[in-house]
Every structure is written in C-alpha cells, then in structure tokens.
Design a protein around this motif. Sequence first.
Motif, PDB file in Angstrom:
ATOM      1  N   PHE A 976       0.835  -1.209   0.000  1.00 55.92           N
ATOM      2  CA  PHE A 976       0.000   0.000   0.000  1.00 55.92           C
ATOM      3  C   PHE A 976       0.867   1.256   0.000  1.00 55.92           C
ATOM      4  N   VAL A 977       1.901   1.274   0.832  1.00 51.85           N
ATOM      5  CA  VAL A 977       2.791   2.438   0.891  1.00 51.85           C
ATOM      6  C   VAL A 977       3.502   2.622  -0.446  1.00 51.85           C
ATOM      7  N   GLN A 978       3.962   1.527  -1.020  1.00 55.07           N
ATOM      8  CA  GLN A 978       4.635   1.634  -2.321  1.00 55.07           C
ATOM      9  C   GLN A 978       3.685   2.132  -3.405  1.00 55.07           C
ATOM     10  N   PHE A 979       2.412   1.860  -3.246  1.00 61.24           N
ATOM     11  CA  PHE A 979       1.413   2.322  -4.207  1.00 61.24           C
ATOM     12  C   PHE A 979       1.094   3.812  -4.012  1.00 61.24           C
ATOM     13  N   VAL A 980       0.668   4.196  -2.824  1.00 58.06           N
ATOM     14  CA  VAL A 980       0.187   5.551  -2.578  1.00 58.06           C
ATOM     15  C   VAL A 980       1.335   6.557  -2.525  1.00 58.06           C
ATOM     16  N   PHE A 981       2.493   6.136  -2.023  1.00 60.50           N
ATOM     17  CA  PHE A 981       3.609   7.073  -1.839  1.00 60.50           C
ATOM     18  C   PHE A 981       4.734   6.816  -2.842  1.00 60.50           C
ATOM     19  N   ASP A 982       4.352   6.295  -3.989  1.00 65.89           N
ATOM     20  CA  ASP A 982       5.319   6.150  -5.064  1.00 65.89           C
ATOM     21  C   ASP A 982       5.840   7.532  -5.460  1.00 65.89           C
ATOM     22  N   ASN A 983       7.126   7.619  -5.739  1.00 62.87           N
ATOM     23  CA  ASN A 983       7.745   8.924  -5.984  1.00 62.87           C
ATOM     24  C   ASN A 983       7.112   9.624  -7.181  1.00 62.87           C
ATOM     25  N   GLN A 984       6.854   8.902  -8.244  1.00 65.98           N
ATOM     26  CA  GLN A 984       6.218   9.504  -9.411  1.00 65.98           C
ATOM     27  C   GLN A 984       4.812  10.002  -9.083  1.00 65.98           C
ATOM     28  N   LEU A 985       4.106   9.213  -8.291  1.00 64.62           N
ATOM     29  CA  LEU A 985       2.750   9.618  -7.915  1.00 64.62           C
ATOM     30  C   LEU A 985       2.787  10.863  -7.031  1.00 64.62           C
ATOM     31  N   LEU A 986       3.720  10.910  -6.082  1.00 65.75           N
ATOM     32  CA  LEU A 986       3.825  12.075  -5.205  1.00 65.75           C
ATOM     33  C   LEU A 986       4.142  13.333  -6.005  1.00 65.75           C
ATOM     34  N   MET A 987       5.056  13.230  -6.950  1.00 70.71           N
ATOM     35  CA  MET A 987       5.406  14.402  -7.758  1.00 70.71           C
ATOM     36  C   MET A 987       4.226  14.844  -8.618  1.00 70.71           C
ATOM     37  N   ALA A 988       3.511  13.873  -9.210  1.00 71.16           N
ATOM     38  CA  ALA A 988       2.361  14.228 -10.043  1.00 71.16           C
ATOM     39  C   ALA A 988       1.273  14.896  -9.215  1.00 71.16           C
ATOM     40  N   ALA A 989       1.008  14.367  -8.028  1.00 71.61           N
ATOM     41  CA  ALA A 989      -0.026  14.953  -7.163  1.00 71.61           C
ATOM     42  C   ALA A 989       0.387  16.340  -6.695  1.00 71.61           C
ATOM     43  N   ALA A 990       1.670  16.521  -6.328  1.00 74.33           N
ATOM     44  CA  ALA A 990       2.142  17.828  -5.877  1.00 74.33           C
ATOM     45  C   ALA A 990       2.090  18.850  -7.016  1.00 74.33           C
ATOM     46  N   LYS A 991       2.320  18.397  -8.214  1.00 73.24           N
ATOM     47  CA  LYS A 991       2.284  19.304  -9.354  1.00 73.24           C
ATOM     48  C   LYS A 991       0.862  19.790  -9.614  1.00 73.24           C
ATOM     49  N   LEU A 992      -0.109  18.881  -9.472  1.00 72.25           N
ATOM     50  CA  LEU A 992      -1.495  19.253  -9.716  1.00 72.25           C
ATOM     51  C   LEU A 992      -2.098  20.039  -8.554  1.00 72.25           C
ATOM     52  N   LYS A 993      -1.641  19.713  -7.331  1.00 73.79           N
ATOM     53  CA  LYS A 993      -2.174  20.348  -6.119  1.00 73.79           C
ATOM     54  C   LYS A 993      -3.706  20.245  -6.058  1.00 73.79           C
ATOM     55  N   GLY A 994      -4.226  19.097  -6.452  1.00 68.15           N
ATOM     56  CA  GLY A 994      -5.665  18.885  -6.449  1.00 68.15           C
ATOM     57  C   GLY A 994      -6.108  18.064  -5.263  1.00 68.15           C
ATOM     58  N   GLN A 995      -7.256  17.402  -5.420  1.00 71.40           N
ATOM     59  CA  GLN A 995      -7.818  16.599  -4.342  1.00 71.40           C
ATOM     60  C   GLN A 995      -6.956  15.379  -4.029  1.00 71.40           C
ATOM     61  N   GLN A1038      17.727  15.947  -7.378  1.00 76.91           N
ATOM     62  CA  GLN A1038      17.016  17.226  -7.379  1.00 76.91           C
ATOM     63  C   GLN A1038      15.507  17.011  -7.416  1.00 76.91           C
ATOM     64  N   GLY A1039      15.062  16.119  -8.309  1.00 79.60           N
ATOM     65  CA  GLY A1039      13.631  15.909  -8.438  1.00 79.60           C
ATOM     66  C   GLY A1039      13.011  15.303  -7.200  1.00 79.60           C
ATOM     67  N   SER A1040      13.690  14.329  -6.624  1.00 82.20           N
ATOM     68  CA  SER A1040      13.132  13.677  -5.440  1.00 82.20           C
ATOM     69  C   SER A1040      13.059  14.645  -4.271  1.00 82.20           C
ATOM     70  N   LEU A1041      14.030  15.575  -4.138  1.00 84.14           N
ATOM     71  CA  LEU A1041      13.989  16.540  -3.049  1.00 84.14           C
ATOM     72  C   LEU A1041      12.853  17.533  -3.225  1.00 84.14           C
ATOM     73  N   SER A1042      12.582  17.901  -4.469  1.00 84.10           N
ATOM     74  CA  SER A1042      11.428  18.771  -4.684  1.00 84.10           C
ATOM     75  C   SER A1042      10.147  18.056  -4.286  1.00 84.10           C
ATOM     76  N   CYS A1043      10.120  16.755  -4.522  1.00 84.42           N
ATOM     77  CA  CYS A1043       8.974  15.952  -4.059  1.00 84.42           C
ATOM     78  C   CYS A1043       8.911  15.947  -2.542  1.00 84.42           C
TER      79      CYS A1043
END
Length: 1598
Positions: A976-995, A1038-1043
């Motif tokens: 579950f953690v690997q799914f919800v807190f995947d680095n790509q997913l975190l960056m995409a969600a932070a970029k959208l700043k949505g729900q 760099q990218g992971s730290l921005s995440c």
Amino acid sequence: MELVLAETLLAQNSDPRVLVAALCCGEATAERAETLRFLFQRLEDTGAGPSVALQEATREAALGFLVPLLREPGSEPPLCRRVLRAAAGALRACVRLAGGPQWAAALAEEALCALLVVRPNPGAGGGLCVEAAAEVLGAVSSGLRSQAHRALLERAARAMLALALGEADEAAQVAARLLPVLGRAAEALRALWTDLRAAAGPSAARRLLVLSALAEQLLPGPDVDLDARRCPLFWTSVQAGLTQADDALTRKRARYLLQRAVEVSARCSGCACDPQGQEPIVFWWCEKKKDELLTFWEDYILIMETLEANQIHVVKPVLPKLNNLFEYTVSEEKELWLLHPSWHLCIYKRMFESENKVLTKEGVTHFLELHETKMLPFSPEFCEFVLGPLMDTLSETPLYSRDPGQLIGSGSPLGLKLQNFLVIYVSLLPEEVKSSFLLKFIQKMSTRHWCAVPILFLSKALASVPRCKVLGAEGLLALRDVLQCTMITHQILLRGAAQCYLLQAAMNLVDAEEVSLSDVSTFLASLRQDESLRRGTSLWTELCDWLRINEHSFQKPPGYSSTGLHETSCLKAYVKSLVQEYVRPPAAWETGENSFQPEACEAKLVAVMILLAVDVEARGGLHSEKRRMQDVLRILLEPLLEALMKLGTNAYMSLLKTDRCLQLLLKLLHTSLLRGSSARDDEVFTLLQNSVMSTTESVSEFILRRLTMNELCTVSDLDRCHLYLMVLTELINLHLKVGWRRGSPLWRVISSLKNASVQCLQEVSVGNKCVSGGQIPRAVSMATLAMVCKAMDQNAELQPDPLDAGPMERFLSSLQLNQTLQKSHAEGHGRYPHMETSIEDGCHGDTVFCFSVCDGSSGSQGWGRVVAQYVHDQWVCLSFLLRKYHTLIPAAEDETQDPFLPAVQMPVRTLQSALEALTILPSDRVLPVFQTMKVLVPKLLSSCEALCIEAFEMAWKILASLSNTQLIFWSNLKAFVQFVFDNQLLMAAAKLKGQAYLKIKEIMYKIIDMSAVKTGVFNTLINYCCESWIVSPSHVSQGSLSCAQNYSELVLEACIFGTVFRRDQRLVHEVQTFVENLGHQCAANAIIENAKREDHYVRICAVKFLCLLDGSNMSHKLFLEDLAIKLLDKDESVSKSRTRYYMNSLQHRVKTRIWQTLLLLFPRFDQNFLNGIIDRIFQAGFLNNQASIKYLVEWMIILILHKFPQFLPKFWDCFSYGEEKFKTSICTFLSVLSHLDVIIQDIPEKKLILKQALVTALQWGLSHNFSVRLYALLALKKIWVMCTTSHVQELAGLASVVESSLNQMESMHGTGNANKNWQRIQDHFFFAAFHPLKDYCLETIFDILPRLSGLVEDEWIAIEKFTQFTDIPCDSGFQWCLSESQLCQLKPGDWTQRDLGPNPGEADGQSEWTDMQKKIIPWKHYVPDLEPELGFQDRAVKLGKSTGRLIVVGSLIDKPTNLGGLCRTCEIFGVSALVLGSLRHVTDTHFQHLSVHAEQWLPLLEVQPAQLTDYLREKKTEGYTVIGVEQTARSVELTQYRFPEKSLLLLGNEREGIPANLIQQLDVCVEIPQQGVTRSLNVHVSGALLIWEYTRQQLLRR
C-alpha cells in the motif's frame, strides 16, 4: 440508663409481680422485652433470693409472653432481630430468677426440635425459627444441670455446632455467638470438640468462626484432650484462615486464635501439637525456649498484621524480621526444621495474593532470594508451594518489569532471581525428589495459557538448571506440551526465544537412556524452524553435539539394524529407516489417484532428522574424513533420490508416494538453507543441491505431466498443484544459482507449461458445460501462469525477450479480469463436500488462503476461496505484464486505437477492474491488485483524478481492516505504501495540487495515527519515502527533493515521533530489547530478522536522511529551511497547548525532539535565514522549559553566537527585560553567558564584549532570586578568569567588586544549602565538562544529553542504533560520535535537586530496621462475631469498652469525609458512641474511604439536627456533661479543662459552627489554643484533638 429505668419502675410499685404482669400485658414489642430484661437484671443484682411468688411470676412471663414473642417476633428483619435479642436476654434473666431446670429443659427440647425443621424465616409458622431456637438454647442453657441434663446439653451443643458450620450466614453468626454459653459445660464442650474435629465439609472460615467463639474454653482446655493447641486440625484451620485473600474477617479470627494460643502457652506449661509422620511439629512450647519462641511469634504476628495494611512502604520495614523467623526455626547444624515451614509459607502466600502488585512482587522477590542466603533443609511443603502458589503468581506479567534506574534491555530482576533460585533449589533437592519435582514443574507450565513474558523467563530459568539426567519420555512429552503454550503469543521474538530455551532444557534434563530417537524427533518436530531450530545457529550445533554424545544411549527400537552404515551409528540407522518408511507408505494408503494429500508435518520431521544426522557426522569426524559425511548423506537420501528419478518414467507410482517424496524434497531444501555468506561454504547444502539437481529432469517432467494432462480435476488436487509449483520454483532457484542455461530440460518444461496453460485458459465454455471438462484445470492453469510470471519477474534470465509480446503476454492482456469459476457438480464431491459458489464465502477471515504444504496446512478450503485464488492469480499475471510494458501505458485512453495489449494500453478500464477486484477479493488476497494500481495510478492521475482518489480510499479501507491481522498486515502495508507514496505519484499529485494531493496527506496522517496503537506502521512509510528520495549515499536527487519538499510534513512528524507506551506495551518492548541484547546466546536472534519496527527507528531514519542533505545545494537548503520553520511553529503550538507540562510528559518529549532536530540542522543555516528566526530562538529561551529543552536551546544560542557574532547585540538585549516579567527564565541567557569563551574565541577584539558581559553578570548577581544569583555569579567567575588571563587593563577597576562578590559566595558557610548549591552548579556537566563545539555530534544530541538531563530512557537513542539501521546510508562527512570526551562517563544530575542527606539510600541497605509502622490491633478486646445491628451499649460491652463515658455528637457535620475520619478516630480511642445526623452517611463511598470500616466496630446512633435539643437534655438527665467545641466569650482553653468521666462532645458545622440555640444547652465551651493567623481548624481535626485529650486524661486517672 437501664439502671435508672429499673429503679424508677420499682419505686412506683414495690411488688415486682405487679410490674411483671403489667409489662406482659398489651402489645408484644421489643421495648417491653428490653424493659423486662432491665427489671429482671435489677432484681437479680439486689442479692436477695427470689420469693416463690416472684418465681411463679417469672415463669409466667417467660412462658406466657417471651416464648410466644420468640415464636412470632415480627416481619421486618432489623426489628425482628432486635425483638429476638431482647426476648432472649429477658428469658436468660428469667431462667436465673425462676430456677427449676425442668421447664428450662422443656424449652431446650422445643428449641432442639425447631432446629431440625428447615424454617429460617421468623414468623413462617407457629414454631420457633432457626435464629429464635438458637437464642432460646443460649438463654436456657444456664438453667440446665450438667449431670441431670448431660445428654440434652450434648445434643444442644451438637445442634448449635451444625448450625454454626452450616451455609446460612445469619444463623451461623447467632449460633457461634451462643456457643461459648453451651461450652461452659464440660460435657457439651467435649461433644463440640469431638464433632468439630470430625466434621469434614465446612470451610476454614466456618471452622474459625466456631474456634474463635470457643477460644476461651479451648485455649487452654480443661484437660489435655480438649487443648486445641495439641490438635493438628486446629493449626491447619488457623493457617488456612491466615491466607484467606478475600475475607479480612476470617484472617482476623485466625490471628486472634494464634495470639491467644501464644499468650496461653507463655503462661502455662509446655505443650506440643501431635506430630504428623516425619514432618516437623506445627506448634510446640517449652520453658527453656520461651524467650526465643515468644520473639518468634511476636514477629510473626507483627508481620501478618502489617500485611493487612497492603502498602509496600509499611510492609517493607518488617521484611527483615521474616529473615529472623528462619533463623529461629531452622537448625543448620542438624539440617532440620524446628518448626513446620508452613508458617513461613503462609506469609508468602498472603503477599502473593495481595491486591497491591508491588507488594506481590516484593514477596516473590523475597522468596526467590531465600536460598541464596540461607541453607534451608528440604521440605515437601516447599516443593508443593513452588509448584502451586509461586508458579501461579509467576504467571502475572507486570512482575517482570525492570526496577527504577535500571537500563532498558538489562533484563528483568525478577527473571534473573527466578533463574538463580531454580538453579540453587534444584541442586539442593535430594536425588530421589529432583526428577519428580522437575517433571511436575514442567507439567505445571503446560496446564495454563501463559503470556509471552512469563513463559520466556520460566523457560530461561529451566534451561539454566545444570545438566542432570532426570527426565524420561513423560518429561519430554510435557516439554512438548509447554511448546504448544508458547505458540499462542503474538510476540514472535519472545516466542522463538522461549522455544530455544525449552530445547536447551530438554538437552540438559532428559536422560537419553529413558527415551528413544523417535521421542526426540517427535519433540523436535514441535519446534518452528523459522523461530528457533535452524541450521547454522549455535543451538543447532549444541543439539548436534548432544545427539553425538548420547548416540549410543538412546533406547533401541524393535528390530534395530544398522545395515549399510557403521555398526555404531545408531542415529544414522534410525534416520535411514525413517526415510525408508516415509518414502514407502503403507499399502493401505494406495487406494487411488484421488486420495487426499498427506500432511507435511511428517516430511518436516524427516528432513530435520536427515540434516541433523549429517551435521552430527560432520562434527564428529576429522577434517580428513569429509568423504564419510558425503557417504552418509548419499545413503540417507538414497530411497528418496531413487523415487524421484523414477517420477518422470514410472506412471504407475503411487500418488501418495509422489506427494510424500516431493514434500520431503521441499522441506529438505528449506531446512538446509543457511543465511548469509556461510551458505556458500556449506558443504551439506552443496551436496544436497547437487543431488537434487540430478533429479531435475525427472521431477520437472512429472510436474509437467500432472499440470497439463488434466490429471488434477478435483478440489483436493489444488493442494497438490501448489506443492508442484513450489517444487518447481525451488528447482528454478537452484539452477539460477549455478547458472541458467536456455534449452535445458527445466527451460523446456517452463515453456511447455506456459503454452499448455494458455491453451487451457483459451478454451471457452459452451452453455453450462465446460469444454475442458471442469473448472479445476482452469484454476490449475492460472496458478501455473502466476508462478511463471513471478519467476520471470524476479529473474530476467527467464524472459525470452523483454520487448517481445509472446502468446502468453497477448493472452494475459486480453484476459477477462475478475472472471470467476462456476462450480460443476462433479467438483462438489471428494475432499470438500460442502462448498458454495460465491467468492465471498470463506473469504473474509484472517486466515491466509494458500494451498500450502510448507505450513503443514491441508485443511479444506471453500469453493469461494478457490475462486478467490483464481482471481488473485489473474492479478499476479497482470501486475507482471504492466511492469514489463509500463512504457506502453498511455496517460489517457484513446477510444479509437486498436490496442494489441488491451490491459496495458487501456489503463482506465484496467484500473476500474482493479477497483472491482478490491470489492470481491478477501482482504488477504489483494496484494497483486495493490501492485497493479502502483503502476497505473501515476499514469492516470492527471486525466482521471477522481478514479485515482477512489483507488486510494478503497485501498486504505482494506488496509485498515487488516490492522489486527499480524500475518498478512505488514506485506499489505508495504504494498500500500509503495502504491500511494510512489515517488512519481507524489510528484504528479504535488504538481497538480488537487484533491489527490490532499487525499495523500490525509492518508499520511492516518498512518501516523495508526502507528500510535500499532508499532512499526510509520516506520514502513518513512523508510520507503526516504529511500526513494535518495539516489546515493553522497547525493540526493534534485527531483526527489522537490517531491520531499512538498511533503515536508512527513519528515517533520518523523522528527518528533515517538509514542508513549502503555505499561503492558512498554514491558514487552523492554523484554524484546533484552532478548536482542543477548545476541547469539539466543538462537532466535539469528533466525528472526529484526524488522526495526521500534518507534525510535522513525526518528533515526529521518535524522540519517537529513544528515545526507547538502546545505550548499539550493533545493536541499530550501527544504531544510522550510523544515526548520515548521519545527519552530510546532514548538510554539505545543508551548501554547493546555496539556499538562511535566517532566517526561508527551509535551516535554515532543519539544525535546524539536530542538534536537533544530540543533542537527544548524550547520546548514546561513546568516540570512537566521535573521528571520533568531528572535523566535531567543524567545524560546524565555519560556519555562524543562531541563533537557533548556540545555538544547542554550546550546543552539551558543552555536549561533559563535558562528555569527553579529547577533551579539540581540543577545545583550535579552538582559534588558524586567526581572519580574520573566522571573528565572533569565537563567537561560546567563547559562549561555557562562560559555562566553566559546562564543568569542574567533573574535580578535574581545575587550568591549568582556566589559559588557561583566556588567551584565554583576547586575544580575544582585537579583533577589537565589537561582538567578547563582547563574550570574557562575558566569561572572568564568568571565573574570577570561579577563585576568587576557590581561585586560581597562577592567581592572572592577576587580574589587568582582572578587568580593565571588569571595563572598566561596566563603559562605552555615547558610543552609547555599554553599552546597554553589558547588553543585560549578560541578554541573553543562558548565564543567560540556564543550559546545567539541561535543557537537549525534551521540551527544540524541544519547548523552538526554541521559544527563533526566529524560526517560525511552528517549535515549544510542549511536549503535544509527549504525545498525542500514536502510539509509551514513554520511561520512557528519560527526556521529565522540572521540574523546568526559561526557560519556558522567552520570545524570541536576544541581537544583533537593538534599538527600549525607548518605542517601543508606536506609535501603540496612539489614534490620530500627523502627517500623505497626498497626495496633487490640486482640484482647476482640469479639470475633460482633454484629453491626447490636444496640450500642451491647456493642460497646462486647468490644471490651466502657459504656456511658464519652459520646461524640456529629449531627451538625455535613461532609461525609469529615464524618468518616471522625468515625475512625472515635473507634481507635474507644468512644462509647458516635451520633450522626443520618445513618445514610455510612454508605457513602467518601465516608468509607476515610473510615476504613471503623463503623463496623463502633456504636452509631442517628439524631437529626432538629432533635438535638431534646437529645442533649436527655443526656444531661443521665449525668452527662455537654461540652461544645467552639470559641465563645466564656470558652475554656483545652489545656486548662479537665474532662468529667461522663462527657458528651458536641461538634459544630463546617461553616457555621454550633448554632446559638444549642450553645444555650452546653455546660461548657472548650476552644483549642492557636498560634497562627488562620481562623479555625477542620472540624474532624478539632474533634480528634479533644477526643485524644479526653482519652489522655482518663488514662492518667487510672
């Protein structure tokens, strides 16, 4: 009062007959009966003999009035009881006045007849009830003649005894109260004593009720036969009563009888209880030993009375006297007991059963220490006590908590004492007793369900017993039963450690000559290989040595033969026969191909024994004899290898035989595997591997045939399918280790399996009939494909071409997802007779679905689970496919394209199917669905955010439902953690700043909340995130730290995380740490991998991650600065919270963690950033912080001022605030000033700074607050040393002022603690040893400083914890630990602590206390069976108190607490009666807490405040002096007043005192002299002072 009433009646009429007749006329009431009793007693006291007429009148009153009244006393129980007592008292006086034993005998006969009729309720008929009959017998017994009515007296005595020993409480109390009256006759007493000794049914409480009633007659008795001291039953009853845990009254009776017997023995000649066989005498007395015996019994009774206090601070001082008891009763020269040891055991049992667990632990500890200091003779009672009460008490987990001040992980003190006790005690046992004792000890361990902690320490103690051959097959079976008890605990490490110790105990205690190898192997099969018994551990080696040493001693089985082996190899001969019997099953089993698969436990046993035999041979032979080990392995495996080689060619081999061979092969591969690098050097595993690989082609061909030729067609065959796939997986792994070759037989088998499985699944069903002949082959094919996909996913060598989409990939991509299986009729028979077609059936339990032979489980599975497994396997295949072709997944679906891999190229539909799967699959089968969503959701977040949020919610709901399921929760949490807190997913969600971004943060906080109740949850989250943000040990991308910056709240929560354990959780955690600290001494540590789920690993992970960040990197710098600001915000919010802030509170701990993290981040801060936060840091110094936070803040300020001296003006401004505003918080800045040498060491011009510092220190050195002055003078002293060494001439003018200030403090003597505190603050570590620059490292921040500042040990994080946590690499450029420092050797201390005296703790080390608390129990005045319903005059008489002297009136008092305390005071000082405004106060809980049941032993009256005037007037007429406790114009001081003997004390109301109308009724007012300014004392305290003064004066007059 009674005398006045009788005199008044006689004065009115001198003829008593007329008075008696008048009283007997009218309504029969208790008042009339009491008046008759007063009159008869007065007539009897005149001394003149009664006339014939008076005797006739008396008889008429008895027969005409009193006896009918006894027959019909009334209906209400309290009134009824009063009538019975009054009538019986009058009847007793009648018998004495009337004479004539005939009518008394007639009444006695009637009463005896009534006792035989079961009619306990008064008024239930025309006769006497039980209580009334007993009262009549007691009343008329004085009129019976011992010679003439001997038989009647004996019958009456026996009847009353039966009543006293019966079940009816009220009747028993009445009978016991009247027994002494009957016991005055020798014949009746003898009958009582004979029947009492013969009675077998009554409890100890009933026996003691009777014995205490007859104590005056039986202690001592009229002759030897009636002397209770000589009867063993008497002492057995007394000892049983002393240990009655839930009956205080019974314990009091037992102590009364013991005290009575001792006092009688001290006055009379010697006596001894009749001996019981060879055992020591229970009680004896002789004049020569009188002083010693008297001392012994006085100490004994003192201990038993003190235990009633149930408070450790009261009991502990008398425990040294318990040691003295052994000295009196044990003759070390003759090695025998002078007095029966059961007396000592009564004390321990009483302590064990105490409600106060601290007292229980003290008792257990004292008992376990006995044999360390004393050589006690053997006693069977001690053995029984150890096996009974001691082991029952040892089952309580809280007893094993560590002592205050003891380090975590150092072990339980009680556990260590238990271990020492068992070692010493067993070594002292006679050889003929040792075997039976240890067997009973082990059997006792197997009779209950133990918690993890007690069974661990009991097993460890048992394993510590020195080697002795005392146990046979029965003992080994008992140990096996104990093993089953360990399996119920959930703490895996403790469970494994207990199993290890039990195996060690078996090797130490089992006599090999009394057991067979079959017994041993059965015992070993009960151990879990993944927890205790595994190759390569020290325990395995120890077991091999034990088997080798005892190889020739084991019992030989019938028909023993060693053919093919060395003639002395009993173990190998047994194992060979075991393998032969296993591979060749009985002919009766070969009943067809559809028989059930056998259990795997037998395969496990055979595999363990094979490897043990080979390892025994390896350890027993020389280095040059390795060939012999190979021969042994070859001989032992020959039957198995022969059968495996025939699998591919012999189509007629028994199915059960093939199952057993494959099970054994699988168990051998699992059991033989070693962990770590030693596996490569293990010759046994290498030989086994080579042997197995030679059978690969035959085994793989057999599996291929079974899986692809529709031979598996029933539900029971699914277990075999799983077995085949497990074997095939192991064969693949073996070939991968030695080098995979394409084109090998195994490669061909895998290719054929893929093709056949796809072909089977591609066949479509027509109608309700399945073309393939059933649904089971489809389930088998899908399971086969899932296994192949897992193998290919884990090993790239198995994939033909990473980019090639073959038939299998195309089929899986177009597979209809969540497709279920429709059960056909044929599949409903066989092993699973009752199955449903719904997938939900049987799917929502906690049991993991798995057709597994590894865990020995082959129980039936519902059809719903079959379908669930089928759907699960679909998602295993699909998750593999998505990971392989993840680059082909589009960000959004294109409806127009024609995808060649639909499941990959149509991700929305696939994700919707995944959500559907989550709704139909059981919670324990959703792991591959999580893995699938991990690949899909990051791709679809921008286009299908709502669908992704739904996936988050549904996945979290499932995970939360698994939180109580230990076996499957952690794997699902990780997925579950690997799914919800995947680095790509975190960056995409932070970029959208949505729900979705908000939902992820919501889930993050839910996981943190869950970790508060389930340790280790947050660890999984922070570990995964930090690892995903790290690219290499020296660089963070760099990218992971921005995440990470978008989710800095996660790092913030990790930095301050650390829950406060509940007491039970804390104890388990401490014991687990203790086991871990044992290292290789406990084999469980080498087997069970530390999952690092302890709470402090969350902070360790966060700290190590922060250490890897580079302050010169802009993204890293921004992240650290944002985190620092959030930490300061958190500190302010915590400081403003209304939560209680005390030492080691949660608030204190959180603030400490905040400042530890800020101190860690400081080297990355620059001046620009500090400009924005410096005021907040200084403001934190003004807060009222605990010591640990204060040191961290001061350290932070010192480092800032050292690195950036530009902030010194702001620092000086901190001293300009008013002293009253900040009180002692200015000490923080004075403490910083003490380290001025560090602050300005790099500044070239120091004069102005030194001058400013001197002025500041001198200014605050004049503060009126002593603590502030101490800090200021300490800073002044250090600054002045700098000035003198630097030769600053400009400051020479201040020399006289500075030196006089310092000299005054140095020369301060005789001024209390001032000089001591001055010395302490100078010696304090923060000023004497601590260096802010040299000591800056992780070890100081997280370990040394918390320890020295008094933080609880849970907050200490040793530097070894950081190095052991390898998930995050260490930054080589960061200072981790101290190289050379005095801080490591310092002990905690704070100069502000109170003085403990010259030798603190000296009292604890004393062997004998000079004085102790003793609760006064006036046993001589004790009436065992006193009833609260008695009139207060009768109660006072029975209590042994004088009547008519001091009465305390508290009717004006309102508060139950004051009344309760007053009741206790009155009872202690023997007040005749306490008057209350309402008797309802007695039932109030506040009253009872203060009175401690004193109301049961004190006469109470109810007089309401409105009735007080009449009551006071009445008492005045009786001769009482009414005394008020009040300050009036004419009041007399207490020191000047002399109390009359008959005094009534009136106490006033708490607020208003005594009303004016009642003051007029007082004879005198007494006031208590005061010296202070407070207006008045508490009413209870005032009353207590006057009651004591009255008592003191009366004592002086006597």
